[in-house]
Design a protein around this motif. Structure first.
Motif, mmCIF file in Angstrom:
data_model
loop_
_atom_site.group_PDB
_atom_site.id
_atom_site.type_symbol
_atom_site.label_atom_id
_atom_site.label_comp_id
_atom_site.label_asym_id
_atom_site.label_seq_id
_atom_site.Cartn_x
_atom_site.Cartn_y
_atom_site.Cartn_z
ATOM 1 N N LEU A 1 0.833 -1.204 0.000
ATOM 2 C CA LEU A 1 0.000 0.000 0.000
ATOM 3 C C LEU A 1 0.871 1.260 0.000
ATOM 4 C CD1 LEU A 1 -2.850 1.256 0.210
ATOM 5 C CD2 LEU A 1 -2.604 1.097 2.686
ATOM 6 N N ALA A 2 1.937 1.256 0.767
ATOM 7 C CA ALA A 2 2.837 2.419 0.814
ATOM 8 C C ALA A 2 3.538 2.620 -0.520
ATOM 9 C CB ALA A 2 3.856 2.234 1.931
ATOM 10 N N VAL A 3 4.005 1.545 -1.121
ATOM 11 C CA VAL A 3 4.655 1.645 -2.422
ATOM 12 C C VAL A 3 3.649 2.087 -3.479
ATOM 13 C CG1 VAL A 3 5.784 0.323 -4.257
ATOM 14 C CG2 VAL A 3 6.485 0.006 -1.894
ATOM 15 N N GLY A 4 2.465 1.511 -3.463
ATOM 16 C CA GLY A 4 1.432 1.864 -4.434
ATOM 17 C C GLY A 4 1.015 3.320 -4.343
ATOM 18 N N LEU A 5 0.888 3.833 -3.126
ATOM 19 C CA LEU A 5 0.518 5.228 -2.943
ATOM 20 C C LEU A 5 1.613 6.163 -3.449
ATOM 21 C CD1 LEU A 5 -1.734 7.011 -1.840
ATOM 22 C CD2 LEU A 5 -0.620 6.928 0.381
ATOM 23 N N SER A 6 2.855 5.813 -3.211
ATOM 24 C CA SER A 6 3.973 6.630 -3.706
ATOM 25 C C SER A 6 4.043 6.600 -5.225
ATOM 26 C CB SER A 6 5.292 6.129 -3.128
ATOM 27 O OG SER A 6 5.323 6.326 -1.747
ATOM 28 N N VAL A 7 3.855 5.437 -5.802
ATOM 29 C CA VAL A 7 3.890 5.314 -7.263
ATOM 30 C C VAL A 7 2.714 6.059 -7.886
ATOM 31 C CG1 VAL A 7 3.672 3.652 -9.158
ATOM 32 C CG2 VAL A 7 5.229 3.194 -7.268
ATOM 33 N N LEU A 8 1.540 5.969 -7.276
ATOM 34 C CA LEU A 8 0.373 6.690 -7.778
ATOM 35 C C LEU A 8 0.623 8.193 -7.783
ATOM 36 C CD1 LEU A 8 -2.662 6.772 -8.625
ATOM 37 C CD2 LEU A 8 -3.166 6.971 -6.181
ATOM 38 N N CYS A 9 1.187 8.712 -6.721
ATOM 39 C CA CYS A 9 1.490 10.148 -6.658
ATOM 40 C C CYS A 9 2.512 10.549 -7.719
ATOM 41 C CB CYS A 9 1.983 10.529 -5.263
ATOM 42 S SG CYS A 9 0.693 10.495 -4.018
ATOM 43 N N ALA A 10 3.522 9.708 -7.939
ATOM 44 C CA ALA A 10 4.533 10.008 -8.961
ATOM 45 C C ALA A 10 3.924 9.989 -10.357
ATOM 46 C CB ALA A 10 5.684 9.018 -8.866
ATOM 47 N N VAL A 11 3.069 9.024 -10.636
ATOM 48 C CA VAL A 11 2.417 8.942 -11.949
ATOM 49 C C VAL A 11 1.493 10.134 -12.164
ATOM 50 C CG1 VAL A 11 0.734 7.592 -13.283
ATOM 51 C CG2 VAL A 11 2.648 6.445 -12.175
ATOM 52 N N VAL B 1 -5.560 15.761 -5.714
ATOM 53 C CA VAL B 1 -6.035 16.252 -4.415
ATOM 54 C C VAL B 1 -6.302 15.068 -3.483
ATOM 55 C CG1 VAL B 1 -7.928 17.425 -3.234
ATOM 56 C CG2 VAL B 1 -6.983 18.400 -5.317
ATOM 57 N N VAL B 2 -6.987 14.068 -3.993
ATOM 58 C CA VAL B 2 -7.327 12.901 -3.161
ATOM 59 C C VAL B 2 -6.069 12.126 -2.781
ATOM 60 C CG1 VAL B 2 -8.545 10.687 -3.156
ATOM 61 C CG2 VAL B 2 -9.652 12.722 -4.089
ATOM 62 N N ALA B 3 -5.190 11.902 -3.758
ATOM 63 C CA ALA B 3 -3.978 11.118 -3.485
ATOM 64 C C ALA B 3 -3.048 11.820 -2.504
ATOM 65 C CB ALA B 3 -3.237 10.833 -4.794
ATOM 66 N N ALA B 4 -3.027 13.131 -2.501
ATOM 67 C CA ALA B 4 -2.181 13.857 -1.549
ATOM 68 C C ALA B 4 -2.851 14.000 -0.187
ATOM 69 C CB ALA B 4 -1.830 15.231 -2.107
ATOM 70 N N THR B 5 -4.161 13.999 -0.155
ATOM 71 C CA THR B 5 -4.885 14.147 1.104
ATOM 72 C C THR B 5 -4.849 12.871 1.930
ATOM 73 O OG1 THR B 5 -6.334 15.779 0.069
ATOM 74 C CG2 THR B 5 -7.110 14.796 2.105
ATOM 75 N N VAL B 6 -4.856 11.730 1.269
ATOM 76 C CA VAL B 6 -4.894 10.446 1.982
ATOM 77 C C VAL B 6 -3.722 10.282 2.953
ATOM 78 C CG1 VAL B 6 -4.711 7.943 1.629
ATOM 79 C CG2 VAL B 6 -6.364 9.269 0.323
ATOM 80 N N PRO B 7 -2.466 10.499 2.536
ATOM 81 C CA PRO B 7 -1.387 10.356 3.529
ATOM 82 C C PRO B 7 -1.430 11.415 4.627
ATOM 83 C CG PRO B 7 -0.465 10.558 1.315
ATOM 84 C CD PRO B 7 -1.932 10.709 1.206
ATOM 85 N N ALA B 8 -1.877 12.622 4.285
ATOM 86 C CA ALA B 8 -1.965 13.669 5.308
ATOM 87 C C ALA B 8 -2.983 13.284 6.379
ATOM 88 C CB ALA B 8 -2.329 15.000 4.663
ATOM 89 N N VAL B 9 -4.119 12.777 5.947
ATOM 90 C CA VAL B 9 -5.152 12.345 6.902
ATOM 91 C C VAL B 9 -4.674 11.127 7.687
ATOM 92 C CG1 VAL B 9 -7.486 11.378 7.053
ATOM 93 C CG2 VAL B 9 -7.050 13.357 5.600
ATOM 94 N N ALA B 10 -3.962 10.227 7.017
ATOM 95 C CA ALA B 10 -3.452 9.047 7.717
ATOM 96 C C ALA B 10 -2.449 9.431 8.798
ATOM 97 C CB ALA B 10 -2.811 8.091 6.720
#
Length: 122
Positions: A18-28, A46-55
């Motif tokens: 999940l951590a790798v996927g989220l980082s790759v999604l943000c890079a893409v 917006v959603v992809a950047a908000t998810v780690p901030a909320v987490a």
């Protein structure tokens, strides 16, 4: 990219993926935004950047969930990763608002018809 995990720290493979996927999604999404800043891609940013901030913000409340454990694997310290996620979310939100509020180039109505070219008198 501050959330890319370099260490495993005994967490499950699901949280690491999940951590790798989220980082790759943000890079893409960042690469797509460079080429074509569409509204859908900005909204996904917006959603992809908000998810780690909320987490990071509510991670202590849901310690058994996979997402808070995944963001704890971040490459950067927590304060830097959280600040980067908040800044990215706000920047993507501002870009989305500007993109939606501004008309597309070339679609603006002209208040006057185009000027006729002047011809020299014969």
């Amino acid at each position: 990219m501050t959330h890319f995990p370099l260490r495993h720290d005994g967490v499950s493979l699901d949280a690491h993926a999940l951590a790798v996927g989220l980082s790759v999604l943000c890079a893409v999404l960042a690469l797509i935004l460079v080429v074509r800043p569409a509204v859908v891609v900005l909204a996904a940013g917006v959603v992809a950047a908000t998810v780690p901030a909320v987490a990071h913000a509510y991670g202590g409340s849901f310690s058994d969930a996979a997402l808070p454990r995944a963001v704890d694997l971040a490459l950067a310290p927590d304060w830097l990763a959280t600040s980067a996620a908040i800044a990215a979310a706000l920047l993507a939100l501002v870009a989305l608002v500007v993109r939606v509020a501004a008309p597309a180039p070339g679609s603006r109505w002209s208040p006057w018809p185009p000027a006729e070219p002047h011809h020299a008198a014969d």
